[in-house]
Design a protein around this motif. Structure first.
Motif, PDB file in Angstrom:
ATOM      1  N   GLN A 208       0.819  -1.204   0.000  1.00 55.10           N
ATOM      2  CA  GLN A 208       0.000   0.000   0.000  1.00 55.10           C
ATOM      3  C   GLN A 208       0.859   1.262   0.000  1.00 55.10           C
ATOM      4  OE1 GLN A 208      -2.131  -1.051   3.535  1.00 55.10           O
ATOM      5  NE2 GLN A 208      -3.940  -1.798   2.421  1.00 55.10           N
ATOM      6  N   LEU A 285      -3.961  -1.753  -5.206  1.00 58.33           N
ATOM      7  CA  LEU A 285      -4.643  -1.847  -3.921  1.00 58.33           C
ATOM      8  C   LEU A 285      -5.272  -3.231  -3.719  1.00 58.33           C
ATOM      9  CD1 LEU A 285      -6.485   1.580  -3.457  1.00 58.33           C
ATOM     10  CD2 LEU A 285      -4.371   0.806  -2.408  1.00 58.33           C
ATOM     11  N   ASN A 329      -8.849   1.809   1.510  1.00 61.60           N
ATOM     12  CA  ASN A 329      -9.115   2.151   0.114  1.00 61.60           C
ATOM     13  C   ASN A 329      -9.626   3.577  -0.023  1.00 61.60           C
ATOM     14  OD1 ASN A 329      -8.300  -0.356  -0.647  1.00 61.60           O
ATOM     15  ND2 ASN A 329     -10.342  -1.170  -1.041  1.00 61.60           N
TER      16      ASN A 329
END
Length: 626
Positions: A208, A285, A329
């Motif tokens: 990430q 992601l 997210n």
């Protein structure tokens, strides 16, 4: 400086537009875009806006943190239910956990609503102040600075950049605050369950972090370029539409259509690159989510097998990590909005700072004091809107205190340019102009300008007048209107001074709009006034009335009048004749007529034209109707 009339249309003598050529003839390479703030300055500006509202910010943060903390009780409660079912407990044992789940949901909802309301209030307050600062500074930027940048650059900042920042404040800011809190507290909850669950979840962080860095490094310059390309596109559209008549006259339709197409394609191409960049961002992601969830499930399996954790605890850990999908997210996806908003914010703050650098020290609008007698000195002034195309050449001119000087000459002689230099709208390329011993842009509210182009602002007539003096009482407004002969028609409006005028309201005729501008000049009460063909828009019937109104508005002031009608020159203390950017003659009306020079020729031509018009009117009056 007091702009008593409203915005100048930005088409100076000596530019391609004034010469009849197409607008934007220089192309983008010659444009000097308005400044954009650095990242450090942007952050500092945000801190400055936040500083007076720290209490609200901390309270909102506390509410959001409490809402998130309450929501984190859901996975352990569900895990407890799983353990109860696994142990084959009776149904009654489920009552308390279910009631607690309902209470958690209700408590989280209430706290979230309060927290988001406070965050939204904070964001809207900051946005409103930023917009006010931007508009205030933009309106006071030097006109030549705006002309060099092009109207498209400012338009893009006023529309798209403000919209991007507003969208981020209304949507991204509350979501980002909630998401960051959820991430931090959820990771803490995983550690409370078992530090090995936290370690497993952290396996997703490198992916990430790499994704975020990869995206930001590409998105920041891309969005900045996209903002510039959009401004260039809008500039070309504005230039082509506003100059449509000239474009058609010179048969340049294909050229301008090609420019619009090229700039539109450039903007669309950058936008599509942004979409492709965002799709790659999402793909990375998903990989991080898969790795993290797999690691937590494997850790849960091993801990349950070894007896270090119950099935309910492992379930709670999996639910915790799954609940991170949304906040992580959202936080990372909001980088898209954040980068666009940051680029727009930097462009807005760049304009705010530009005003502070160029106009520091001017008194606030509406400040009044004793009006001193002020003279004007123009020494060796030359000016060009484009290199190599001078409009003024070494002009010398003195205006004694309270003297009224009329400026006359053929079209393109440089009269309007000199007037706007004296008003401080432009700065001379060479030489110096002093108003009361200081440069016009450093002398405060000492120069008032009324141009041929007058804007009537939408709203109450009284509010339009108070633009010149915000604290003026109704009686002062009436006195100003009476001085320029406008009180009669103003009070005859449907609601008097409360009548809504301008766009969407009561439309004022050209001569009444000019009287309104002159009334604003009276209210502003500057010691020096510049009238740039301020009575030119009136027809022959209203011309004399406007000239009388202008005479009364100029009483007791040092005045420079760019005369549209030579009757104004005849009434002036002195007449200055300009030709090809130079002072050709200077003297009283009678002296210049006796000298039989350029002014005498202008007077004879103007007088002959008036006589011909009078004969034509007389013939028309005596001719029977058909």
């Amino acid at each position: 400086m007091t702009a008593a009339s409203g915005p100048y249309d930005g088409t100076p003598e000596g530019t391609p537009e004034a010469a009849g050529g197409p607008k934007d003839a220089r192309g983008d390479d010659a444009r000097e875009l308005l400044p954009t703030a650095t990242p450090a300055r942007t952050r500092a500006a945000v801190r400055e806006l936040l500083r007076p509202r720290r209490a609200l910010a901390w309270t909102a943060f506390a509410m959001m943190a409490a809402a998130t903390a309450v929501g984190l009780l859901t996975p352990p409660l569900l895990g407890h239910i799983v353990d109860l079912v696994t142990d084959r407990r009776d149904a009654g044992a489920l009552t308390l956990p279910v009631v607690l789940l309902v209470a958690v949901a209700a408590g989280q909802g209430v706290l979230t609503a309060i927290g988001r309301t406070m965050v939204s209030r904070l964001g809207e307050t900051l946005l409103a102040e930023l917009r006010e600062r931007f508009v205030e500074r933009a309106l006071r930027l030097p006109l030549d600075r705006l002309e060099k940048a092009g109207s498209g650059d400012l338009t893009a900042r006023v529309t798209r950049d403000v919209s991007r920042v507003a969208e981020a404040v209304r949507g991204a800011l509350p979501q980002l605050a909630s998401s960051v809190l959820a991430i931090v507290l959820t990771l803490g909850a995983l550690a409370v369950l078992d530090w090995r669950f936290l370690l497993a979840a952290l396996l997703a962080v490198p992916v990430q972090a790499y994704t975020a860095r990869w995206y930001v490094r590409r998105a920041v310059p891309l969005y900045a370029r996209e903002r510039v390309a959009t401004g260039s596109q809008q500039q070309q559209l504005l230039d082509t539409v506003s100059g449509a008549a000239t474009v058609r006259a010179h048969r340049l339709e294909a050229l301008h259509a090609g420019r619009v197409d090229a700039r539109s394609r450039a903007a669309v191409d950058l936008r599509l690159r942004g979409v492709r960049l965002l799709m790659g961002f999402y793909n990375r992601l998903h990989v991080a989510e898969y790795l993290g969830l797999s690691a937590v499930l494997v850790a849960g399996y091993l801990l349950v097998r070894d007896g270090s954790a119950s099935i309910g605890t492992a379930t709670a850990a999996a639910l915790y990590f799954h609940s991170l999908f949304g906040p992580v997210n959202v936080a990372l996806v909001l980088l898209d909005d954040a980068q666009a908003a940051t680029a727009g914010l930097a462009r807005l703050i760049g304009v705010v700072d530009a005003r502070e650098q160029t106009g520091a020290g001017r008194p606030a609008t509406g400040e009044q004091g004793p009006r001193p007698a002020v003279g004007v000195s123009v020494r060796g002034v030359s000016h060009a809107y484009e290199p190599g195309r001078p409009v003024l050449h070494d002009v010398d001119l003195e205006l004694r205190p309270k003297e009224k000087v009329a400026l006359v000459g053929a079209s393109g002689a440089g009269k309007s340019t000199l007037a706007k230099l004296l008003a401080g709208i432009h700065s001379p390329a060479a030489g110096r102009i002093e108003v009361g011993g200081a440069a016009p842009d450093e002398s405060g509210r000492t120069v008032g300008l009324v141009t041929q182009e007058v804007h009537v602002f939408a709203g109450r007539l009284a509010d339009d007048l108070r633009l010149a003096r915000p604290g003026a009482a109704d009686e002062e407004l009436r006195e100003a209107l009476a001085r320029v002969g406008a009180l009669g028609w103003a009070e005859a409006l449907p609601e008097g001074l409360d009548t809504v005028v301008g766009e969407g309201g009561h439309r004022l005729t050209a001569d009444r709009a000019q009287q309104l501008a002159l009334a604003r000049l009276v209210l502003a009460d500057p010691p020096v006034a510049v009238l740039d063909e301020a009575t030119a828009e009136a027809g022959s019937l209203g011309a004399r009335r406007l000239e009388e109104a202008a005479e009364r508005a100029l009483e007791g002031r040092t005045a420079l009048v760019v005369a549209h009608r030579l009757s104004q020159a005849a009434a002036a203390d002195r007449v200055v004749v300009m030709a090809e950017g130079r002072v050709a003659e200077s003297g009283t009306h009678d002296e210049l007529r006796a000298a039989d020079g350029p002014y005498a020729a202008l007077w004879r031509a103007w007088s002959a034209g008036r006589a011909a018009d009078a004969r034509q009117d007389a013939d028309g009056a005596g001719r029977p109707e058909a």
